[in-house]
Design a protein around this motif. Structure first.
Motif, PDB file in Angstrom:
ATOM      1  N   ARG A   1       0.865  -1.173   0.000  1.00  0.00           N
ATOM      2  CA  ARG A   1       0.000   0.000   0.000  1.00  0.00           C
ATOM      3  C   ARG A   1       0.903   1.225   0.000  1.00  0.00           C
ATOM      4  O   ARG A   1       1.770   1.365   0.871  1.00  0.00           O
ATOM      5  CB  ARG A   1      -0.917   0.014   1.222  1.00  0.00           C
ATOM      6  CG  ARG A   1      -1.810   1.261   1.313  1.00  0.00           C
ATOM      7  CD  ARG A   1      -2.691   1.437   0.103  1.00  0.00           C
ATOM      8  NE  ARG A   1      -3.592   2.583   0.252  1.00  0.00           N
ATOM      9  CZ  ARG A   1      -4.402   3.023  -0.715  1.00  0.00           C
ATOM     10  NH1 ARG A   1      -4.379   2.420  -1.910  1.00  0.00           N
ATOM     11  NH2 ARG A   1      -5.212   4.050  -0.508  1.00  0.00           N
TER      12      ARG A   1
ATOM     13  N   LYS B   1      -1.590  11.112   8.660  1.00  0.00           N
ATOM     14  CA  LYS B   1      -2.207  10.349   9.751  1.00  0.00           C
ATOM     15  C   LYS B   1      -1.893   8.880   9.511  1.00  0.00           C
ATOM     16  O   LYS B   1      -1.814   8.423   8.369  1.00  0.00           O
ATOM     17  CB  LYS B   1      -3.715  10.574   9.805  1.00  0.00           C
ATOM     18  CG  LYS B   1      -4.126  12.001  10.132  1.00  0.00           C
ATOM     19  CD  LYS B   1      -5.640  12.136  10.167  1.00  0.00           C
ATOM     20  CE  LYS B   1      -6.071  13.550  10.575  1.00  0.00           C
ATOM     21  NZ  LYS B   1      -5.578  14.570   9.611  1.00  0.00           N
TER      22      LYS B   1
ATOM     23  N   SER C   1      -3.718   6.269  10.657  1.00  0.00           N
ATOM     24  CA  SER C   1      -4.879   5.408  10.848  1.00  0.00           C
ATOM     25  C   SER C   1      -5.160   4.614   9.577  1.00  0.00           C
ATOM     26  O   SER C   1      -4.919   5.086   8.457  1.00  0.00           O
ATOM     27  CB  SER C   1      -6.106   6.244  11.209  1.00  0.00           C
ATOM     28  OG  SER C   1      -6.489   7.057  10.114  1.00  0.00           O
ATOM     29  N   PRO C   2      -5.676   3.388   9.706  1.00  0.00           N
ATOM     30  CA  PRO C   2      -6.013   2.590   8.516  1.00  0.00           C
ATOM     31  C   PRO C   2      -6.994   3.292   7.597  1.00  0.00           C
ATOM     32  O   PRO C   2      -6.895   3.191   6.370  1.00  0.00           O
ATOM     33  CB  PRO C   2      -6.609   1.308   9.120  1.00  0.00           C
ATOM     34  CG  PRO C   2      -6.006   1.213  10.487  1.00  0.00           C
ATOM     35  CD  PRO C   2      -5.861   2.623  10.960  1.00  0.00           C
ATOM     36  N   ALA C   3      -7.970   3.999   8.165  1.00  0.00           N
ATOM     37  CA  ALA C   3      -8.961   4.693   7.340  1.00  0.00           C
ATOM     38  C   ALA C   3      -8.291   5.745   6.461  1.00  0.00           C
ATOM     39  O   ALA C   3      -8.635   5.902   5.281  1.00  0.00           O
ATOM     40  CB  ALA C   3     -10.027   5.323   8.230  1.00  0.00           C
ATOM     41  N   TRP C   4      -7.338   6.472   7.037  1.00  0.00           N
ATOM     42  CA  TRP C   4      -6.645   7.503   6.250  1.00  0.00           C
ATOM     43  C   TRP C   4      -5.763   6.861   5.180  1.00  0.00           C
ATOM     44  O   TRP C   4      -5.749   7.316   4.032  1.00  0.00           O
ATOM     45  CB  TRP C   4      -5.795   8.355   7.190  1.00  0.00           C
ATOM     46  CG  TRP C   4      -5.170   9.551   6.536  1.00  0.00           C
ATOM     47  CD1 TRP C   4      -5.726  10.791   6.380  1.00  0.00           C
ATOM     48  CD2 TRP C   4      -3.864   9.617   5.955  1.00  0.00           C
ATOM     49  NE1 TRP C   4      -4.838  11.625   5.737  1.00  0.00           N
ATOM     50  CE2 TRP C   4      -3.682  10.932   5.467  1.00  0.00           C
ATOM     51  CE3 TRP C   4      -2.820   8.701   5.806  1.00  0.00           C
ATOM     52  CZ2 TRP C   4      -2.525  11.342   4.834  1.00  0.00           C
ATOM     53  CZ3 TRP C   4      -1.658   9.107   5.171  1.00  0.00           C
ATOM     54  CH2 TRP C   4      -1.519  10.412   4.702  1.00  0.00           C
TER      55      TRP C   4
ATOM     56  N   LEU D   1      -6.024   3.939   3.699  1.00  0.00           N
ATOM     57  CA  LEU D   1      -6.753   3.197   2.666  1.00  0.00           C
ATOM     58  C   LEU D   1      -7.763   4.049   1.922  1.00  0.00           C
ATOM     59  O   LEU D   1      -8.359   3.600   0.938  1.00  0.00           O
ATOM     60  CB  LEU D   1      -7.461   1.993   3.289  1.00  0.00           C
ATOM     61  CG  LEU D   1      -6.541   0.920   3.886  1.00  0.00           C
ATOM     62  CD1 LEU D   1      -7.353  -0.155   4.589  1.00  0.00           C
ATOM     63  CD2 LEU D   1      -5.653   0.296   2.812  1.00  0.00           C
ATOM     64  N   GLY D   2      -7.976   5.280   2.374  1.00  0.00           N
ATOM     65  CA  GLY D   2      -8.962   6.153   1.749  1.00  0.00           C
ATOM     66  C   GLY D   2      -8.342   7.103   0.741  1.00  0.00           C
ATOM     67  O   GLY D   2      -7.228   6.899   0.247  1.00  0.00           O
ATOM     68  N   ASN D   3      -9.063   8.187   0.452  1.00  0.00           N
ATOM     69  CA  ASN D   3      -8.627   9.169  -0.538  1.00  0.00           C
ATOM     70  C   ASN D   3      -8.116  10.456   0.097  1.00  0.00           C
ATOM     71  O   ASN D   3      -7.950  11.465  -0.592  1.00  0.00           O
ATOM     72  CB  ASN D   3      -9.786   9.497  -1.481  1.00  0.00           C
ATOM     73  CG  ASN D   3     -10.210   8.302  -2.310  1.00  0.00           C
ATOM     74  OD1 ASN D   3      -9.355   7.552  -2.801  1.00  0.00           O
ATOM     75  ND2 ASN D   3     -11.511   8.107  -2.467  1.00  0.00           N
TER      76      ASN D   3
ATOM     77  N   SER E   1      -2.087   8.059  -3.525  1.00  0.00           N
ATOM     78  CA  SER E   1      -2.105   6.692  -3.011  1.00  0.00           C
ATOM     79  C   SER E   1      -2.075   5.728  -4.180  1.00  0.00           C
ATOM     80  O   SER E   1      -2.314   6.100  -5.334  1.00  0.00           O
ATOM     81  CB  SER E   1      -3.337   6.436  -2.132  1.00  0.00           C
ATOM     82  OG  SER E   1      -4.527   6.638  -2.889  1.00  0.00           O
TER      83      SER E   1
END
Length: 519
Positions: free
Chosen positions: A213, A265, A267-270, A272-274, A279
């Protein structure tokens, strides 16, 4: 030339035009049987049948610089420059290091110029051996900063080397100038899986894959398709400063604002997100073949099952093939991403417009103003490729603990591609290895096979360190390549069998159980 830091791009130019190297592949510490997670960046198949049951990398770093334009002919070494130990006689009254342009000797042959710069931080990583080494899993993390200057016409490279100063570059008109400059900062979190496909004692075969990732933390790029320019003393500064008169230019340039990495950040949400500036995904894939003519010496039977001693190496030679860093980063967050394309005539870059710049955005705002670029509708998406490379190595055991490794890394990204490029290198590395220490002497042809280097690397307990160009680091000759790497890691070794020659009877009853069993 005095080292100051007005902008991130100027830092790149300053470092880029100091001669270069290629620690990127670290053959001195990454190809041994106790390299642990360091070996996974060469071939993910190394995760299987490791000598470790668990290996952890705590921290590591490396620096490499390589170019075909500048030779480092300075009275102090590159090592002292990096460590801040330059003698006072080479500093000004404020303590800043003085680097005269004349000491950056140019190689002028009319050919296109290139440069590769790399800074890498290897963050906490771990790998495990599972099911007696038949499978392995690893989780790695790192941050890479890569600068690539490619296909630069020689006059343009000369102008950058001296920042327009010097009579040899002034009061001339240079036509048909072009070049590509890319600077990327990328964070990476990766998962590696590998397993043994064949083990018939003599022939051993394992494969592996790494999925990554990627987080695009920073990007700046300038692509000059065609331009005509001249450099002249500026009368507004009593001829002590210069201006650049651009007769014509066709160019594409862009960047991510500094908020792209300031808003990081974990965090996984940050991730894996946009939300990041950029990314993407990437992968490595590889295979390893080992020829083990004496594997039976390290085999034993336990409870009726034929097993191998995982604590020792069993091959006479080991062949490794891999393709690494396939993929790319898409920069598409409109809050951070800007790209402009323009054609201009009769524009001027002046000294006063590039003073007291506010970060990367300030630098490119000055470029926009100088070129009178229409900034109303910028592009907010572009993709930067990873430095895809083919990697092959052959490791031969001369005698116990003594090996000779041959490593070939070939960059697979074209010079004009948008993104990162790997260093191409051919290295032969003899080494003495032990589970607690290791010493190797990499002999390399690096810098796109244009520079020769002899290095020294080692491992003592948890510490690993090395350079692939020791003479260049110590300022012997006029080097064009430098590199340095070091880190801390440790692991638990796989245990040998408690009794390699034990005889096991059916049903799990050993010979000793039967001997002392009450009748």
């Amino acid at each position: 030339m005095i080292f100051r830091y007005p902008s991130l791009l100027f830092i790149l130019f300053t470092v880029a035009l100091v001669p270069g190297s290629n620690a990127q592949h670290m053959p001195g510490v990454a190809m041994g049987n106790y390299a642990g997670t360091q070996s996974l960046y060469h071939n993910p198949a190394f995760v299987a049948d490791s000598r470790y049951s668990v290996h952890v990398n705590f921290v590591g770093a490396q620096l490499y610089v390589a170019n075909n334009h500048i030779k480092y002919n300075v009275p102090y070494s590159f090592l002292s420059l990096m460590t801040g130990t330059v003698p006072d006689k080479y500093r000004n009254e404020r303590g800043a290091i003085i680097l005269p342009r004349v000491d950056l000797e140019q190689k002028l042959n009319g050919r296109l110029k290139h440069m590769n710069l790399g800074l890498e931080g290897r963050l906490p990583s771990v790998m495990f051996s599972l099911f007696d080494g038949r499978f392995g899993v690893g989780a790695t993390s790192r941050v890479r900063v890569m600068g690539n200057m490619s296909q630069f016409t020689e006059p343009l490279a000369r102008a950058l080397r001296g920042r327009g100063k010097g009579e040899d570059i002034q009061k001339q008109l240079f036509e048909n100038q072009s070049g590509n400059l890319h600077l990327n900062g990328v964070g990476e979190a990766a998962l590696t899986l590998g397993g043994v496909l064949l083990d018939n004692e003599t022939d051993f075969f394992k494969v592996g894959v790494t999925v990554k990732r990627l987080i695009g933390l920073y990007n700046a790029h300038i692509i000059i398709d065609d331009g005509t320019f001249g450099i002249y003393p500026d009368e507004n500064y009593q001829l002590k400063k210069e201006l650049i008169n651009v007769s014509t230019i066709r160019t594409t340039y862009g960047y991510t604002s500094d908020g792209g990495f300031q808003d990081l950040k974990l965090s996984p949400a940050w991730m894996l997100g946009n939300a990041p500036a950029g990314s993407g995904w990437g992968f490595d894939v590889g295979m390893v073949y080992e020829y083990r003519p004496n594997a039976n010496r390290h085999s034993y039977t336990e409870r009726g099952v034929r097993k191998r001693d995982g604590s020792v190496n069993k091959y006479l030679y080991r062949l490794s093939l891999a393709v690494t860093d396939v993929g790319g980063v898409r920069y598409k967050n409109p809050n951070y991403v800007r790209q402009f394309q323009t054609s201009a005539i009769n524009r001027t870059f002046r000294f006063e417009n590039f003073q007291k710049l506010d970060g990367t955005e300030g630098f490119f705002n000055a470029v926009n103003n100088s070129l009178d670029t229409d900034t109303s509708t910028p592009t907010t998406s572009f993709r930067s490729v990873l430095p895809t490379a083919f990697q092959a190595s052959l490791d031969y055991q001369v005698q116990p603990n003594i090996y000779v490794n041959t490593l070939w890394v070939q960059n697979l990204i074209s010079a004009g591609a948008f993104g990162m490029k790997s260093e191409s290198v051919l290295a032969v590395t003899p080494r003495y290895e032990h589970r607690w220490y290791e010493l190797s002497v990499p002999v390399s042809i690096m810098n796109r096979y244009g520079s020769f280097g002899v290095g020294l690397a080692g491992r003592v307990g948890p510490l690993w360190f090395g350079t692939d160009h020791l003479l260049g680091l110590l300022n012997v000759g006029k080097p064009k390549t430098f590199n340095l790497y070091a880190g801390l890691s440790a692991g638990l070794f796989r245990r040998p069998p408690k009794s390699p020659n034990a005889c096991y009877l059916p049903g799990g009853e050993t010979f000793w159980d039967r001997l002392f069993r009450r009748r």
